[in-house]
Design a protein around this motif. Structure first.
Motif, PDB file in Angstrom:
ATOM      1  N   ALA A  34     -31.739  26.975  77.635  1.00 54.77           N
ATOM      2  CA  ALA A  34     -32.768  26.312  76.558  1.00 54.77           C
ATOM      3  C   ALA A  34     -34.049  26.931  77.277  1.00 54.77           C
ATOM      4  O   ALA A  34     -34.114  25.738  78.669  1.00 54.77           O
ATOM      5  CB  ALA A  34     -32.557  24.777  76.298  1.00 54.77           C
ATOM      6  N   MET A  35     -34.761  27.160  76.872  1.00 50.17           N
ATOM      7  CA  MET A  35     -35.922  27.492  77.398  1.00 50.17           C
ATOM      8  C   MET A  35     -37.798  27.045  76.543  1.00 50.17           C
ATOM      9  O   MET A  35     -37.219  26.880  75.489  1.00 50.17           O
ATOM     10  CB  MET A  35     -36.514  28.746  77.333  1.00 50.17           C
ATOM     11  CG  MET A  35     -37.753  29.566  78.418  1.00 50.17           C
ATOM     12  SD  MET A  35     -39.543  29.579  77.168  1.00 50.17           S
ATOM     13  CE  MET A  35     -38.345  30.891  75.875  1.00 50.17           C
ATOM     14  N   PHE A  36     -38.173  26.264  77.222  1.00 47.86           N
ATOM     15  CA  PHE A  36     -39.274  25.892  75.818  1.00 47.86           C
ATOM     16  C   PHE A  36     -40.694  25.947  77.094  1.00 47.86           C
ATOM     17  O   PHE A  36     -40.245  26.030  78.155  1.00 47.86           O
ATOM     18  CB  PHE A  36     -38.820  24.745  75.974  1.00 47.86           C
ATOM     19  CG  PHE A  36     -37.842  23.686  76.142  1.00 47.86           C
ATOM     20  CD1 PHE A  36     -37.191  23.038  75.829  1.00 47.86           C
ATOM     21  CD2 PHE A  36     -38.065  22.358  76.950  1.00 47.86           C
ATOM     22  CE1 PHE A  36     -35.946  22.710  76.553  1.00 47.86           C
ATOM     23  CE2 PHE A  36     -37.382  21.705  77.958  1.00 47.86           C
ATOM     24  CZ  PHE A  36     -36.114  21.039  76.893  1.00 47.86           C
ATOM     25  N   HIS A  37     -41.525  26.260  76.487  1.00 47.31           N
ATOM     26  CA  HIS A  37     -42.784  25.840  77.118  1.00 47.31           C
ATOM     27  C   HIS A  37     -43.840  24.068  76.928  1.00 47.31           C
ATOM     28  O   HIS A  37     -43.197  23.677  75.832  1.00 47.31           O
ATOM     29  CB  HIS A  37     -43.403  27.152  77.059  1.00 47.31           C
ATOM     30  CG  HIS A  37     -43.556  27.423  75.409  1.00 47.31           C
ATOM     31  ND1 HIS A  37     -44.866  26.355  74.231  1.00 47.31           N
ATOM     32  CD2 HIS A  37     -43.314  28.598  74.930  1.00 47.31           C
ATOM     33  CE1 HIS A  37     -44.515  27.207  73.538  1.00 47.31           C
ATOM     34  NE2 HIS A  37     -43.986  28.583  73.516  1.00 47.31           N
ATOM     35  N   ASP A  38     -44.916  24.784  77.684  1.00 46.62           N
ATOM     36  CA  ASP A  38     -45.576  23.475  77.725  1.00 46.62           C
ATOM     37  C   ASP A  38     -46.378  23.003  76.309  1.00 46.62           C
ATOM     38  O   ASP A  38     -46.698  22.405  75.776  1.00 46.62           O
ATOM     39  CB  ASP A  38     -47.487  23.827  78.335  1.00 46.62           C
ATOM     40  CG  ASP A  38     -47.765  24.923  78.081  1.00 46.62           C
ATOM     41  OD1 ASP A  38     -46.752  25.943  77.778  1.00 46.62           O
ATOM     42  OD2 ASP A  38     -48.623  25.074  77.873  1.00 46.62           O
ATOM     43  N   SER A  39     -46.358  24.046  75.405  1.00 50.43           N
ATOM     44  CA  SER A  39     -46.983  23.730  73.572  1.00 50.43           C
ATOM     45  C   SER A  39     -45.703  23.227  73.302  1.00 50.43           C
ATOM     46  O   SER A  39     -45.425  21.926  72.167  1.00 50.43           O
ATOM     47  CB  SER A  39     -47.537  25.346  73.010  1.00 50.43           C
ATOM     48  OG  SER A  39     -47.590  24.847  71.769  1.00 50.43           O
ATOM     49  N   LYS A  61     -29.539  23.883  83.232  1.00 50.92           N
ATOM     50  CA  LYS A  61     -29.397  25.077  81.879  1.00 50.92           C
ATOM     51  C   LYS A  61     -30.587  25.114  81.489  1.00 50.92           C
ATOM     52  O   LYS A  61     -30.836  25.753  80.444  1.00 50.92           O
ATOM     53  CB  LYS A  61     -28.331  24.892  80.916  1.00 50.92           C
ATOM     54  CG  LYS A  61     -27.060  24.588  81.635  1.00 50.92           C
ATOM     55  CD  LYS A  61     -25.150  25.039  81.231  1.00 50.92           C
ATOM     56  CE  LYS A  61     -24.256  24.818  81.758  1.00 50.92           C
ATOM     57  NZ  LYS A  61     -22.756  25.085  80.171  1.00 50.92           N
ATOM     58  N   VAL A  62     -31.862  24.365  81.519  1.00 45.93           N
ATOM     59  CA  VAL A  62     -33.132  24.373  80.804  1.00 45.93           C
ATOM     60  C   VAL A  62     -34.086  24.575  81.892  1.00 45.93           C
ATOM     61  O   VAL A  62     -34.511  24.687  83.187  1.00 45.93           O
ATOM     62  CB  VAL A  62     -33.286  22.555  81.242  1.00 45.93           C
ATOM     63  CG1 VAL A  62     -35.252  22.703  80.449  1.00 45.93           C
ATOM     64  CG2 VAL A  62     -32.699  21.711  79.738  1.00 45.93           C
ATOM     65  N   GLN A  92     -36.680  15.876  87.072  1.00 43.35           N
ATOM     66  CA  GLN A  92     -36.078  16.843  88.072  1.00 43.35           C
ATOM     67  C   GLN A  92     -35.210  18.264  87.460  1.00 43.35           C
ATOM     68  O   GLN A  92     -34.623  18.114  88.321  1.00 43.35           O
ATOM     69  CB  GLN A  92     -35.107  15.956  88.927  1.00 43.35           C
ATOM     70  CG  GLN A  92     -35.544  14.682  89.198  1.00 43.35           C
ATOM     71  CD  GLN A  92     -34.657  13.318  90.305  1.00 43.35           C
ATOM     72  OE1 GLN A  92     -33.870  13.834  89.393  1.00 43.35           O
ATOM     73  NE2 GLN A  92     -34.377  13.422  91.391  1.00 43.35           N
ATOM     74  N   LEU A  93     -36.152  18.869  86.899  1.00 38.27           N
ATOM     75  CA  LEU A  93     -35.501  19.890  86.264  1.00 38.27           C
ATOM     76  C   LEU A  93     -35.485  20.794  87.433  1.00 38.27           C
ATOM     77  O   LEU A  93     -37.270  21.045  88.182  1.00 38.27           O
ATOM     78  CB  LEU A  93     -36.305  20.456  84.897  1.00 38.27           C
ATOM     79  CG  LEU A  93     -37.452  19.893  83.851  1.00 38.27           C
ATOM     80  CD1 LEU A  93     -37.531  20.155  83.175  1.00 38.27           C
ATOM     81  CD2 LEU A  93     -35.688  19.447  83.721  1.00 38.27           C
ATOM     82  N   PRO A  94     -34.915  21.969  87.750  1.00 37.65           N
ATOM     83  CA  PRO A  94     -34.795  22.399  88.737  1.00 37.65           C
ATOM     84  C   PRO A  94     -35.247  24.089  88.406  1.00 37.65           C
ATOM     85  O   PRO A  94     -35.727  24.667  89.162  1.00 37.65           O
ATOM     86  CB  PRO A  94     -33.552  22.652  89.199  1.00 37.65           C
ATOM     87  CG  PRO A  94     -32.617  22.552  87.962  1.00 37.65           C
ATOM     88  CD  PRO A  94     -33.417  21.599  87.441  1.00 37.65           C
ATOM     89  N   ASN A  95     -35.913  23.934  87.326  1.00 38.28           N
ATOM     90  CA  ASN A  95     -36.027  26.148  86.843  1.00 38.28           C
ATOM     91  C   ASN A  95     -37.782  25.330  86.191  1.00 38.28           C
ATOM     92  O   ASN A  95     -37.470  25.221  85.256  1.00 38.28           O
ATOM     93  CB  ASN A  95     -35.251  26.253  85.663  1.00 38.28           C
ATOM     94  CG  ASN A  95     -33.779  26.576  86.620  1.00 38.28           C
ATOM     95  OD1 ASN A  95     -33.880  27.109  88.201  1.00 38.28           O
ATOM     96  ND2 ASN A  95     -32.817  25.928  86.094  1.00 38.28           N
ATOM     97  N   CYS A 119     -28.114  32.191  74.395  1.00 31.22           N
ATOM     98  CA  CYS A 119     -29.137  31.393  74.904  1.00 31.22           C
ATOM     99  C   CYS A 119     -30.403  30.944  73.431  1.00 31.22           C
ATOM    100  O   CYS A 119     -30.719  31.618  72.532  1.00 31.22           O
ATOM    101  CB  CYS A 119     -30.616  31.726  75.712  1.00 31.22           C
ATOM    102  SG  CYS A 119     -28.920  33.056  77.157  1.00 31.22           S
ATOM    103  N   VAL A 120     -31.240  30.181  73.650  1.00 35.19           N
ATOM    104  CA  VAL A 120     -32.135  28.953  72.807  1.00 35.19           C
ATOM    105  C   VAL A 120     -33.418  29.129  73.639  1.00 35.19           C
ATOM    106  O   VAL A 120     -33.189  28.875  74.664  1.00 35.19           O
ATOM    107  CB  VAL A 120     -32.013  28.292  71.656  1.00 35.19           C
ATOM    108  CG1 VAL A 120     -30.617  28.126  70.860  1.00 35.19           C
ATOM    109  CG2 VAL A 120     -31.609  26.761  72.601  1.00 35.19           C
ATOM    110  N   GLY A 121     -35.114  29.395  72.780  1.00 33.20           N
ATOM    111  CA  GLY A 121     -35.736  28.920  73.189  1.00 33.20           C
ATOM    112  C   GLY A 121     -36.943  28.515  72.204  1.00 33.20           C
ATOM    113  O   GLY A 121     -36.757  28.715  71.229  1.00 33.20           O
ATOM    114  N   GLY A 122     -38.300  27.891  72.751  1.00 33.40           N
ATOM    115  CA  GLY A 122     -38.607  26.652  71.984  1.00 33.40           C
ATOM    116  C   GLY A 122     -39.703  27.456  71.234  1.00 33.40           C
ATOM    117  O   GLY A 122     -41.147  27.051  71.329  1.00 33.40           O
ATOM    118  N   ASP A 123     -39.831  29.227  71.397  1.00 30.25           N
ATOM    119  CA  ASP A 123     -40.635  29.832  70.706  1.00 30.25           C
ATOM    120  C   ASP A 123     -40.573  31.382  70.000  1.00 30.25           C
ATOM    121  O   ASP A 123     -39.266  31.377  70.019  1.00 30.25           O
ATOM    122  CB  ASP A 123     -41.239  30.877  72.201  1.00 30.25           C
ATOM    123  CG  ASP A 123     -42.567  31.474  71.517  1.00 30.25           C
ATOM    124  OD1 ASP A 123     -44.035  30.761  72.240  1.00 30.25           O
ATOM    125  OD2 ASP A 123     -42.714  32.020  71.443  1.00 30.25           O
TER     126      ASP A 123
END
Length: 422
Positions: A34-39, A61-62, A92-95, A119-123
């Protein structure tokens, strides 16, 4: 004997623990990343997680990328970025990739997306991951909350639309032109929120970064995912990105007799494309918009400022200067790509031509930073030219490839890059 399966069906079947799935079925899939960004991420997820008293299903996995509101230019951007950094530290996100480039470029560069993953992404441009033979699509923050807590999401098995490109692209014609042509032909809902798969000789001949452009802009075509079956090009890119694991390329190929809807294109006949304001669907051959005056050129975004995009622009700009009164802004898609372009002398070519180099972030593509002047006629490598998208409500934005944007910056008008490449 199971029914022949498309690549999309194989990826979904693996994610839901089945041998096969049928079009139209609704299944629950395990999420590999799961990928997300600051927005889209922490500022929306954190309060919802707190309200539920819930924790992340698997921090490993984040992947969090801080790319939209950097460099921070006001109190609001500082607040948003601080929330993201504090949350990453608390969890404590490793990525975490902070201010090193745009998520859709940075995540693959670090080997996070591999063939066979779900996979999913917040974009909305998360389908970029499909270039690696992974099933990846964009979701909103409410759906992301469900993924963040459970590590699962439901999906309706889509129909597959096969976009087969025969022949080879001419010099000065790119994946961006292929994509604009498809959107111009079918419109922004041409993908019908189904699975699009790009195939054929012209697609196989594309580099990994060019394939990423195709998959990225499957969002503008209106599809859920934009897949490309993995091959040795994929494997070579991932090895360079530090992926040591053996990749099962043979498994992630659609069956030739699987049920799909086929569309055919001739790559050799494709001219550079330009999309007029205010939609990517307004794409036509460059000749249709030739001599439209432009005052601003922008080479940026996950769609148009990767290393190969910077090289393409430099090949046109080498030994040339911008037209009088022209502003050319270059925002490289990642720090890694910018450093490589610097080593190759590509960035110096751009600077010598008169380009202003901006930060490696989403920048003007997301309407941030105020770099697009009101009332300007702009030619841009970004994926979208919706009214106000780049910050100014009154700017008229044309979309094109890096070659075409660079040629137009020299000409002061929309220009065919092939005339600059003889």
């Amino acid at each position: 004997m199971t029914q022949p399966q498309t690549l999309a069906q194989k990826l979904i079947a693996a994610a839901c623990g089945r041998e096969a799935v049928a079009e139209g079925e609704i299944v629950t899939c395990a999420v590999d990343l799961a990928m997300f960004h600051d927005s889209s991420g922490p500022r929306r997820l954190q309060p919802m997680l707190q309200e539920l008293g819930a924790t992340l299903w698997d921090p490993s996995k984040v992947v969090l990328v801080i790319d939209h509101y950097v460099p921070e230019s006001d109190d609001e951007s500082r607040r948003i970025v601080r929330i993201a950094r504090d949350w990453a530290s608390d969890q404590q996100l490793p990525n975490v990739y902070d201010s090193v480039g745009i998520c859709h470029v940075v995540v693959p560069q670090h080997g996070h997306i591999r063939p066979g993953m779900f996979c999913v992404g917040g974009d909305s441009h998360s389908p970029t991951g499909g270039a690696f033979g992974a099933y990846m699509f964009g979701i909103g923050s409410t759906e992301m909350l469900g993924v963040a807590v459970t590590g699962q999401i439901w999906v309706k098995v889509p129909k597959t639309l096969m976009m087969r490109w025969r022949g080879r692209l001419a010099d000065g014609v790119t994946a961006k032109d292929m994509m604009l042509h498809m959107i111009g032909r079918y419109g922004m809902n041409g993908g019908r929120y189904q699975a699009v798969e790009f195939c054929g000789e012209a697609v196989r001949a594309l580099s990994m970064q060019e394939r990423m452009t195709l998959s990225n802009m499957s969002a503008e075509l209106g599809s859920q995912v934009g897949l490309i079956a993995p091959d040795e090009t994929t494997a070579a890119y991932l090895r360079q990105a530090g992926v040591a694991a053996e990749l099962d390329l043979a498994r992630w190929q659609g069956d030739p007799d699987a049920d799909a809807e086929w569309h055919d294109f001739d790559a050799a006949a494709l001219a550079p494309q330009v999309a007029a304001p205010h939609s990517p669907a307004n794409a036509r051959d460059v000749d249709q918009y030739r001599d439209v005056p432009v005052q601003v050129a922008y080479i940026g975004a996950c769609t148009g400022a990767k290393l190969e995009d910077l090289r393409a622009a430099a090949s046109v700009l080498r030994g040339r200067r911008l037209a009088d009164g022209m502003r050319l802004m270059v925002a490289p898609a990642s720090r890694q790509d910018q450093e490589q372009a610097d080593q190759e002398g590509v960035m110096q070519v751009l600077r010598d031509a008169g380009a202003q180099v901006l930060a490696t972030s989403c920048g003007a593509c997301a309407g941030y930073g105020g770099s697009i002047p009101d009332g300007a006629s702009v030619i841009s490598t970004t994926a979208r030219n919706f009214k106000g998208r780049m910050g100014s409500e009154t700017a008229q934005v044309y979309l094109a490839s890096p070659y075409t944007v660079a040629a137009s910056a020299v000409a002061g008008r929309v220009a065919d890059p092939r005339e600059f490449m003889a």
